[in-house]
Scaffold this motif. Structure first.
Motif, PDB file in Angstrom:
ATOM      1  N   ARG A 148      -5.320  34.538  71.511  1.00 16.87           N
ATOM      2  CA  ARG A 148      -6.245  35.600  71.100  1.00 16.87           C
ATOM      3  C   ARG A 148      -7.141  36.030  72.260  1.00 16.87           C
ATOM      4  NH1 ARG A 148      -7.562  32.740  65.345  1.00 16.87           N
ATOM      5  NH2 ARG A 148      -5.899  33.763  64.156  1.00 16.87           N
ATOM      6  N   ARG A 149      -7.616  35.065  73.046  1.00 14.59           N
ATOM      7  CA  ARG A 149      -8.449  35.425  74.204  1.00 14.59           C
ATOM      8  C   ARG A 149      -7.653  36.262  75.203  1.00 14.59           C
ATOM      9  NH1 ARG A 149     -10.362  30.085  73.701  1.00 14.59           N
ATOM     10  NH2 ARG A 149      -8.969  29.429  75.372  1.00 14.59           N
ATOM     11  N   ALA A 150      -6.392  35.894  75.431  1.00 14.66           N
ATOM     12  CA  ALA A 150      -5.559  36.650  76.377  1.00 14.66           C
ATOM     13  C   ALA A 150      -5.446  38.109  75.939  1.00 14.66           C
ATOM     14  CB  ALA A 150      -4.168  36.013  76.486  1.00 14.66           C
ATOM     15  N   ALA A 151      -5.116  38.317  74.678  1.00 15.14           N
ATOM     16  CA  ALA A 151      -4.979  39.686  74.173  1.00 15.14           C
ATOM     17  C   ALA A 151      -6.334  40.396  74.171  1.00 15.14           C
ATOM     18  CB  ALA A 151      -4.382  39.672  72.776  1.00 15.14           C
ATOM     19  N   GLY A 152      -7.384  39.668  73.830  1.00 14.53           N
ATOM     20  CA  GLY A 152      -8.720  40.261  73.831  1.00 14.53           C
ATOM     21  C   GLY A 152      -9.154  40.700  75.222  1.00 14.53           C
ATOM     22  N   PHE A 153      -8.895  39.860  76.239  1.00 13.13           N
ATOM     23  CA  PHE A 153      -9.217  40.243  77.615  1.00 13.13           C
ATOM     24  C   PHE A 153      -8.410  41.465  78.034  1.00 13.13           C
ATOM     25  CE2 PHE A 153     -10.404  35.619  78.758  1.00 13.13           C
ATOM     26  CZ  PHE A 153     -11.741  35.843  78.469  1.00 13.13           C
ATOM     27  N   ALA A 154      -7.135  41.478  77.677  1.00 10.87           N
ATOM     28  CA  ALA A 154      -6.288  42.617  78.038  1.00 10.87           C
ATOM     29  C   ALA A 154      -6.824  43.902  77.424  1.00 10.87           C
ATOM     30  CB  ALA A 154      -4.845  42.358  77.593  1.00 10.87           C
ATOM     31  N   LEU A 155      -7.131  43.840  76.145  1.00 11.85           N
ATOM     32  CA  LEU A 155      -7.637  45.035  75.465  1.00 11.85           C
ATOM     33  C   LEU A 155      -9.010  45.449  75.975  1.00 11.85           C
ATOM     34  CD1 LEU A 155      -6.408  44.262  71.872  1.00 11.85           C
ATOM     35  CD2 LEU A 155      -5.577  46.080  73.389  1.00 11.85           C
ATOM     36  N   GLU A 156      -9.827  44.483  76.339  1.00 13.50           N
ATOM     37  CA  GLU A 156     -11.134  44.806  76.912  1.00 13.50           C
ATOM     38  C   GLU A 156     -10.968  45.584  78.218  1.00 13.50           C
ATOM     39  OE1 GLU A 156     -15.223  42.594  78.356  1.00 13.50           O
ATOM     40  OE2 GLU A 156     -13.351  41.481  78.391  1.00 13.50           O
ATOM     41  N   GLU A 173     -16.486  38.206  71.095  1.00 15.51           N
ATOM     42  CA  GLU A 173     -15.474  37.274  70.612  1.00 15.51           C
ATOM     43  C   GLU A 173     -14.096  37.937  70.577  1.00 15.51           C
ATOM     44  OE1 GLU A 173     -18.199  38.103  68.667  1.00 15.51           O
ATOM     45  OE2 GLU A 173     -19.434  36.505  69.482  1.00 15.51           O
ATOM     46  N   ALA A 174     -13.086  37.175  70.996  1.00 16.11           N
ATOM     47  CA  ALA A 174     -11.720  37.710  71.075  1.00 16.11           C
ATOM     48  C   ALA A 174     -11.223  38.190  69.718  1.00 16.11           C
ATOM     49  CB  ALA A 174     -10.777  36.650  71.642  1.00 16.11           C
ATOM     50  N   LEU A 175     -11.440  37.408  68.667  1.00 14.29           N
ATOM     51  CA  LEU A 175     -10.945  37.807  67.347  1.00 14.29           C
ATOM     52  C   LEU A 175     -11.606  39.107  66.891  1.00 14.29           C
ATOM     53  CD1 LEU A 175      -9.051  37.188  65.048  1.00 14.29           C
ATOM     54  CD2 LEU A 175     -10.825  35.719  64.047  1.00 14.29           C
ATOM     55  N   ALA A 176     -12.890  39.263  67.146  1.00 15.03           N
ATOM     56  CA  ALA A 176     -13.581  40.505  66.783  1.00 15.03           C
ATOM     57  C   ALA A 176     -13.035  41.688  67.588  1.00 15.03           C
ATOM     58  CB  ALA A 176     -15.086  40.351  67.000  1.00 15.03           C
ATOM     59  N   ARG A 177     -12.714  41.456  68.854  1.00 16.55           N
ATOM     60  CA  ARG A 177     -12.110  42.521  69.675  1.00 16.55           C
ATOM     61  C   ARG A 177     -10.778  42.954  69.079  1.00 16.55           C
ATOM     62  NH1 ARG A 177     -12.715  39.820  75.600  1.00 16.55           N
ATOM     63  NH2 ARG A 177     -14.964  39.994  75.717  1.00 16.55           N
ATOM     64  N   LEU A 178      -9.978  41.965  68.697  1.00 20.05           N
ATOM     65  CA  LEU A 178      -8.668  42.265  68.132  1.00 20.05           C
ATOM     66  C   LEU A 178      -8.805  43.011  66.811  1.00 20.05           C
ATOM     67  CD1 LEU A 178      -6.940  38.877  68.936  1.00 20.05           C
ATOM     68  CD2 LEU A 178      -6.521  41.066  70.068  1.00 20.05           C
ATOM     69  N   GLN A 179      -9.748  42.591  65.984  1.00 15.95           N
ATOM     70  CA  GLN A 179      -9.957  43.272  64.707  1.00 15.95           C
ATOM     71  C   GLN A 179     -10.400  44.708  64.934  1.00 15.95           C
ATOM     72  OE1 GLN A 179     -12.633  40.320  63.158  1.00 15.95           O
ATOM     73  NE2 GLN A 179     -11.033  39.362  61.921  1.00 15.95           N
ATOM     74  N   MET A 180     -11.223  44.936  65.936  1.00 15.98           N
ATOM     75  CA  MET A 180     -11.676  46.285  66.252  1.00 15.98           C
ATOM     76  C   MET A 180     -10.508  47.139  66.773  1.00 15.98           C
ATOM     77  SD  MET A 180     -14.784  47.243  68.768  1.00 15.98           S
ATOM     78  CE  MET A 180     -15.382  48.883  68.959  1.00 15.98           C
ATOM     79  N   ALA A 181      -9.694  46.550  67.623  1.00 12.63           N
ATOM     80  CA  ALA A 181      -8.580  47.286  68.228  1.00 12.63           C
ATOM     81  C   ALA A 181      -7.471  47.582  67.235  1.00 12.63           C
ATOM     82  CB  ALA A 181      -8.021  46.492  69.404  1.00 12.63           C
ATOM     83  N   GLN A 182      -7.392  46.788  66.189  1.00 11.80           N
ATOM     84  CA  GLN A 182      -6.321  46.923  65.207  1.00 11.80           C
ATOM     85  C   GLN A 182      -6.188  48.341  64.651  1.00 11.80           C
ATOM     86  OE1 GLN A 182      -4.949  43.672  61.936  1.00 11.80           O
ATOM     87  NE2 GLN A 182      -7.075  44.039  62.116  1.00 11.80           N
ATOM     88  N   SER A 183      -7.306  49.029  64.529  1.00  6.54           N
ATOM     89  CA  SER A 183      -7.275  50.366  63.949  1.00  6.54           C
ATOM     90  C   SER A 183      -7.319  51.480  64.991  1.00  6.54           C
ATOM     91  CB  SER A 183      -8.448  50.528  62.977  1.00  6.54           C
ATOM     92  OG  SER A 183      -9.660  50.361  63.670  1.00  6.54           O
ATOM     93  N   ASP A 184      -7.151  51.141  66.254  1.00 12.39           N
ATOM     94  CA  ASP A 184      -7.220  52.144  67.314  1.00 12.39           C
ATOM     95  C   ASP A 184      -5.915  52.942  67.357  1.00 12.39           C
ATOM     96  OD1 ASP A 184      -7.334  53.590  69.740  1.00 12.39           O
ATOM     97  OD2 ASP A 184      -8.658  52.073  70.615  1.00 12.39           O
ATOM     98  N   PRO A 185      -5.963  54.241  67.072  1.00 11.89           N
ATOM     99  CA  PRO A 185      -4.738  55.048  67.055  1.00 11.89           C
ATOM    100  C   PRO A 185      -4.112  55.226  68.441  1.00 11.89           C
ATOM    101  CG  PRO A 185      -6.658  56.441  66.738  1.00 11.89           C
ATOM    102  CD  PRO A 185      -7.147  55.023  66.743  1.00 11.89           C
ATOM    103  N   ALA A 186      -4.832  54.879  69.491  1.00 12.00           N
ATOM    104  CA  ALA A 186      -4.276  55.009  70.840  1.00 12.00           C
ATOM    105  C   ALA A 186      -3.264  53.905  71.149  1.00 12.00           C
ATOM    106  CB  ALA A 186      -5.391  54.992  71.880  1.00 12.00           C
ATOM    107  N   LEU A 187      -3.257  52.850  70.354  1.00 11.78           N
ATOM    108  CA  LEU A 187      -2.304  51.764  70.583  1.00 11.78           C
ATOM    109  C   LEU A 187      -0.965  52.109  69.949  1.00 11.78           C
ATOM    110  CD1 LEU A 187      -4.537  48.652  69.788  1.00 11.78           C
ATOM    111  CD2 LEU A 187      -3.946  49.568  72.029  1.00 11.78           C
TER     112      LEU A 187
END
Length: 142
Positions: free
Chosen positions: A34-42, A60-74
């Motif tokens: 989760r930290r790896a993906a969170g750093f990448a997305l950051e 927090e990595a999990l919060a970053r991932l939850q925020m990114a989950q709804s990003d239409p740019a992904l």
């Protein structure tokens, strides 16, 4: 944040996740993935928004991932990988590594029931999901 810095942080966490898996420490593997993906997305988000760091980006990595989950740019594959990384695992799943030998059979039985009833993210698939996110981000950062 430079591409080299982002990718070095991501790779360090991916290696930590792999090492934790090899040592039979699933909780640490999940956290590192989760930290790896969170750093990448950051890194991707801060370059995308021209902020360093992005002011609304959670620590927090999990919060970053939850925020990114709804990003239409992904792209859809990255959104699915992020979704996999945000799934939580019941406490019983990690309890087996700390249990006394006579309790393990009962814990394994309960885990089997949980696995049949709901989708439980496996640590090796989380590592693969983190790699999907990291590889996509690496391609997005010049």
């Amino acid at each position: 944040m430079t591409r080299a810095v982002v990718l070095a942080r991501v790779e360090r966490e991916l290696l930590a996740a792999e090492e934790a898996l090899q040592q039979g420490k699933p909780g640490r593997a999940r956290a590192a993935a989760r930290r790896a993906a969170g750093f990448a997305l950051e890194g991707w988000a801060s370059r995308r928004t021209a902020h360093h760091p992005r002011p609304d980006w959670p620590r927090e990595a999990l919060a970053r991932l939850q925020m990114a989950q709804s990003d239409p740019a992904l792209p859809p594959a990255v959104q699915e990988a992020v979704h996999q990384l945000t799934l939580t695992v019941p406490a019983e799943y990690d309890a087996i590594e700390r249990a006394d030998p006579e309790d393990r059979a009962e814990i394994e039985r309960r885990i089997a029931i949980i696995n049949r009833k709901e989708h439980v993210a496996r640590e090796d698939s989380l590592l693969a999901a983190a790699r999907v996110v990291a590889d996509w981000v690496a391609g997005q950062m010049p």
